[in-house]
Motif scaffolding. Structure first.
Motif: not given
Ligand SMILES: [Zn+2]
Length: 204
Positions: A3, A29, A33, A36
């Motif tokens: 992250c 990502h 996630c 994020c």
């Molecule tokens: Zn992340």
């Protein structure tokens, strides 16, 4: 992808500085996630807001700019302070270090405040609580040192009287043949610490 790396890539991405391959990695990502993704949205919005404020195109009416400006938190004194901290990270770290060290010094100092009586002929001395008394008529044939207490001399001391971190009362009947010294250790000790710390910081 971690992250931390993703967040640093977000900044580059929003600045149009991210190579295509990494853009793809970042997007992958973001898909997996949630944390994020939220962070990215936040950054993107801030970025857009900043862009629209800095490039006041005719599209953004005066009214809109005014509303945006009004909705921003008003600058406070704290803000100036925070800006200063951001601009002087080393100095701030140093002063925080000094502050913490000072606080721990004071705490450490206060922990050790037990009455200590040293000297000769201590059987001539009366101790009441934190008060050390040399009664009138009594003679101490040597030095007397009292730490962290009140000292009251009515009688005779044939030596030096040293009072460390305490008070000294000499009655009119008192007779001290040696030197009378009062030492405020807390102050001198702290002073030593402070001067030491400043030179340490200065030499870094
Ligand atoms: Zn992340």
């Amino acid at each position: 992808m971690e992250c931390k790396l993703a967040v640093s890539m977000m900044h580059d991405y929003l600045d149009d500085d991210l190579p295509e391959l990494q853009q793809r990695e970042l997007k992958e990502h973001l898909l997996s996630c949630t944390g994020c993704r939220a962070k990215f949205k936040e950054l993107e919005q801030t970025d857009m807001l900043m862009f629209s404020l800095m490039h006041q195109t005719p599209v953004a009416s005066e009214d809109l700019v005014g509303r945006i400006m009004n909705s921003l938190p008003k600058p406070k004194k704290e803000r100036a302070f925070i800006t200063w901290i951001k601009r002087h990270p080393a100095l701030t770290a140093a002063s925080v270090f000094i502050f913490v060290m000072l606080m721990s010094s004071v705490t450490f100092w206060n922990q050790d405040r037990q009455l200590v009586v040293r000297g000769t002929d201590l059987d001539q001395v009366v101790i009441k609580g934190d008060t050390v008394i040399v009664p009138s008529g009594k003679i101490i044939s040597g030095d007397l040192t009292v730490e962290n207490g009140k000292t009251q001399v009515y009688g005779e001391v044939n030596g030096n009287v040293t009072v460390i971190d305490g008070s000294l009362y000499q009655a009119s009947t008192a007779h001290i043949s040696g030197q009378v010294k009062s030492i405020d250790q807390a102050v001198s000790w702290l002073w030593y610490k402070v001067t030491n710390m400043f030179s340490e910081v200065a030499y870094r």
